[in-house]
Design a protein around this motif. Structure first.
Motif, PDB file in Angstrom:
ATOM      1  N   ASP A  65       0.931  -1.128  -0.115  1.00 45.38           N
ATOM      2  CA  ASP A  65       0.086   0.046   0.045  1.00 45.38           C
ATOM      3  C   ASP A  65       0.782   1.011   0.001  1.00 45.38           C
ATOM      4  O   ASP A  65       1.721   1.244   0.957  1.00 45.38           O
ATOM      5  CB  ASP A  65      -0.935   0.206   1.190  1.00 45.38           C
ATOM      6  N   ILE A  66       0.581   2.270  -1.005  1.00 43.62           N
ATOM      7  CA  ILE A  66       1.415   3.317  -1.020  1.00 43.62           C
ATOM      8  C   ILE A  66       0.432   4.601  -0.953  1.00 43.62           C
ATOM      9  O   ILE A  66      -0.620   4.704  -1.442  1.00 43.62           O
ATOM     10  CB  ILE A  66       2.011   3.591  -2.662  1.00 43.62           C
ATOM     11  N   TYR A  67       0.988   5.185  -0.018  1.00 46.11           N
ATOM     12  CA  TYR A  67       0.208   6.408   0.490  1.00 46.11           C
ATOM     13  C   TYR A  67       0.769   7.781   0.106  1.00 46.11           C
ATOM     14  O   TYR A  67       2.137   8.200   0.402  1.00 46.11           O
ATOM     15  CB  TYR A  67      -0.116   6.558   1.889  1.00 46.11           C
ATOM     16  N   PRO A 241      -1.780  -6.312  -0.974  1.00 50.83           N
ATOM     17  CA  PRO A 241      -2.473  -4.958  -0.765  1.00 50.83           C
ATOM     18  C   PRO A 241      -3.536  -5.205   0.501  1.00 50.83           C
ATOM     19  O   PRO A 241      -4.443  -6.170   0.033  1.00 50.83           O
ATOM     20  CB  PRO A 241      -2.975  -4.342  -2.047  1.00 50.83           C
ATOM     21  N   ARG A 242      -3.692  -4.464   1.343  1.00 51.05           N
ATOM     22  CA  ARG A 242      -4.925  -4.480   2.264  1.00 51.05           C
ATOM     23  C   ARG A 242      -6.097  -4.144   1.596  1.00 51.05           C
ATOM     24  O   ARG A 242      -6.183  -2.902   0.816  1.00 51.05           O
ATOM     25  CB  ARG A 242      -4.489  -3.691   3.507  1.00 51.05           C
ATOM     26  N   PRO A 243      -7.397  -4.749   1.781  1.00 50.77           N
ATOM     27  CA  PRO A 243      -8.538  -4.593   1.327  1.00 50.77           C
ATOM     28  C   PRO A 243      -8.817  -3.152   1.698  1.00 50.77           C
ATOM     29  O   PRO A 243      -8.539  -2.576   3.014  1.00 50.77           O
ATOM     30  CB  PRO A 243      -9.300  -5.515   1.921  1.00 50.77           C
ATOM     31  N   THR A 295      -0.559  -2.699 -11.345  1.00 48.91           N
ATOM     32  CA  THR A 295       0.453  -3.691 -11.363  1.00 48.91           C
ATOM     33  C   THR A 295       1.843  -3.334 -11.919  1.00 48.91           C
ATOM     34  O   THR A 295       1.486  -2.566 -13.196  1.00 48.91           O
ATOM     35  CB  THR A 295      -0.196  -4.882 -12.000  1.00 48.91           C
ATOM     36  N   ASP A 296       2.767  -3.479 -11.491  1.00 51.38           N
ATOM     37  CA  ASP A 296       4.205  -2.938 -12.148  1.00 51.38           C
ATOM     38  C   ASP A 296       4.896  -4.463 -11.992  1.00 51.38           C
ATOM     39  O   ASP A 296       4.626  -5.165 -11.234  1.00 51.38           O
ATOM     40  CB  ASP A 296       4.822  -2.076 -11.125  1.00 51.38           C
ATOM     41  N   GLU A 297       5.912  -4.442 -13.156  1.00 54.62           N
ATOM     42  CA  GLU A 297       6.571  -5.565 -13.384  1.00 54.62           C
ATOM     43  C   GLU A 297       7.646  -5.831 -12.231  1.00 54.62           C
ATOM     44  O   GLU A 297       7.754  -7.021 -11.868  1.00 54.62           O
ATOM     45  CB  GLU A 297       7.542  -5.573 -14.529  1.00 54.62           C
ATOM     46  N   ARG A 298       7.957  -4.922 -11.352  1.00 54.05           N
ATOM     47  CA  ARG A 298       8.822  -4.921 -10.391  1.00 54.05           C
ATOM     48  C   ARG A 298       8.278  -5.210  -9.182  1.00 54.05           C
ATOM     49  O   ARG A 298       8.559  -5.888  -8.307  1.00 54.05           O
ATOM     50  CB  ARG A 298       9.843  -3.916 -10.643  1.00 54.05           C
ATOM     51  N   ALA A 299       7.234  -4.362  -9.068  1.00 55.50           N
ATOM     52  CA  ALA A 299       6.686  -3.988  -7.570  1.00 55.50           C
ATOM     53  C   ALA A 299       5.376  -5.044  -7.260  1.00 55.50           C
ATOM     54  O   ALA A 299       5.014  -5.100  -6.379  1.00 55.50           O
ATOM     55  CB  ALA A 299       6.115  -2.775  -7.288  1.00 55.50           C
ATOM     56  N   GLY A 300       4.770  -5.779  -8.752  1.00 55.95           N
ATOM     57  CA  GLY A 300       3.661  -6.541  -8.417  1.00 55.95           C
ATOM     58  C   GLY A 300       2.529  -5.406  -8.331  1.00 55.95           C
ATOM     59  O   GLY A 300       2.443  -4.490  -8.818  1.00 55.95           O
ATOM     60  N   THR A 301       1.582  -6.103  -7.641  1.00 54.97           N
ATOM     61  CA  THR A 301       0.203  -5.405  -7.648  1.00 54.97           C
ATOM     62  C   THR A 301       0.220  -4.619  -6.283  1.00 54.97           C
ATOM     63  O   THR A 301       0.549  -4.979  -5.363  1.00 54.97           O
ATOM     64  CB  THR A 301      -1.075  -6.365  -7.339  1.00 54.97           C
ATOM     65  N   VAL A 302      -0.115  -3.302  -6.699  1.00 51.23           N
ATOM     66  CA  VAL A 302       0.014  -2.505  -5.455  1.00 51.23           C
ATOM     67  C   VAL A 302      -1.328  -1.554  -5.421  1.00 51.23           C
ATOM     68  O   VAL A 302      -1.940  -1.532  -6.475  1.00 51.23           O
ATOM     69  CB  VAL A 302       1.338  -1.361  -5.380  1.00 51.23           C
ATOM     70  N   HIS A 303      -1.618  -0.998  -4.282  1.00 56.19           N
ATOM     71  CA  HIS A 303      -2.933   0.021  -4.232  1.00 56.19           C
ATOM     72  C   HIS A 303      -2.185   1.165  -3.711  1.00 56.19           C
ATOM     73  O   HIS A 303      -1.297   1.388  -2.717  1.00 56.19           O
ATOM     74  CB  HIS A 303      -3.927  -0.449  -2.947  1.00 56.19           C
TER      75      HIS A 303
END
Length: 319
Positions: A65-67, A241-243, A295-303
């Motif tokens: 999770d990115i804020y 990522p958290r729901p 989705t990023d090829e390096r970071a995977g799935t992020v929110h």
């Protein structure tokens, strides 16, 4: 896999004023954190891998999770550790309004004063480095109206006097304890005092502001350890990522002000400074924030999360 709830990663660089705001909030709340140092100017490939385009400094990572934006980061930290409060019950409205003024009007006047050409060259180590920084920030500013040095000096002096009316009466801006207003007002003054000390003479006329700033500085940054940006990206990739509703942004009810349903492909960008957009699937649009899944090829799935105030939501095909 979800990370420990206190596994906070701050992506920042030492001379960033908004980073100093968050570093002090972390110290105030005694939250341990990890420090990832990012470049002050583009290119920022490790930043973009996590944010999808947003490149303002700082941003907070908790697992995947990115804020983004310090206003939202402060909300997250308040939910994680409510005491000591950034938003005391009797100051909830006025502290937020004041912080928004300090993060915008006060900040831009202070920085136009702080970064006059002679200081920019000294701060960044030479004319080439100063030009690179200036060109980078010009690209981020778009059509923003910037104060000229003389006008900025006049405005900054006036704002310091207004702060002095408050610090003459209290240890902190609104009373005996600091709130979010203090952290928002402090960081541009911190920059004057610590990053361009030859410019700090402007503070001599307001000694109570200097005394308040000393009290703010004494809060410190708390306990932190260094972390590489590659390691931070690996942490995001390994986490889920958290729901919505369990990601430290407690409001989850959908508020549709745009006619864009959840699940749509959208972009989110700052209204003014730092207009680079992040594109993804809209998974939350509440009264306070937006959340995108990407989705990023390096970071995977992020929110990636943004505050509503100060940001523009558009359907991706209309961006």
């Amino acid at each position: 896999m979800n990370p420990p709830l206190d596994d906070l990663i701050l992506h920042h660089y030492p001379s960033s004023p908004f980073s100093e705001k968050v570093r002090l909030v972390l110290g105030h709340k005694k939250l341990p954190w990890k420090s990832v140092r990012i470049p002050p100017v583009m290119p920022k490939p490790d930043v973009v891998a996590l944010t999808g385009g947003y490149r303002r400094t700082p941003f907070l990572q908790i697992g995947a999770d990115i804020y983004c934006d310090t206003a939202l980061i402060c909300d997250v930290l308040e939910h994680m550790r409510p005491e000591p409060a950034l938003y005391p019950a009797h100051l909830k409205g006025v502290s937020r309004v004041f912080a928004q003024w300090a993060d915008s009007t006060l900040f831009w006047a202070a920085m136009a004063y702080n970064l006059q050409p002679k200081m920019a060259v000294q701060l960044f180590g030479g004319p080439e480095q100063a030009k690179a920084f200036g060109d980078d920030r010009k690209a981020m500013s778009g059509g923003m109206l910037r104060l000229r040095p003389g006008d900025a000096t006049s405005a900054y002096r006036s704002y310091l006097r207004r702060l002095a009316h408050m610090t003459d009466e209290h240890d902190y801006l609104f009373g005996a304890e600091p709130c979010v207003a203090d952290f928002a007002a402090y960081h541009p003054i911190w920059f004057t005092r610590t990053q361009v000390p030859p410019m700090a003479g402007i503070l001599q006329a307001t000694p109570s502001v200097t005394e308040w700033a000393d009290r703010m500085a004494a809060i410190g940054h708390g306990a932190f350890s260094k972390l590489g940006s590659d390691d931070a990206i690996a942490i995001a990739r390994a986490a889920d990522p958290r729901p919505a509703g369990s990601n430290w942004l407690v409001d989850s009810a959908f508020q549709d002000d745009h006619g864009i349903p959840l699940g749509s492909r959208v972009t989110i960008a700052a209204e003014s400074f730092g207009p680079e957009a992040t594109e993804g699937e809209l998974i939350a649009a509440t009264r306070t924030h937006y959340s995108l899944r990407r989705t990023d090829e390096r970071a995977g799935t992020v929110h990636v999360h943004f505050p509503r105030i100060g940001y523009v939501l558009r359907a991706a095909d209309a961006a």
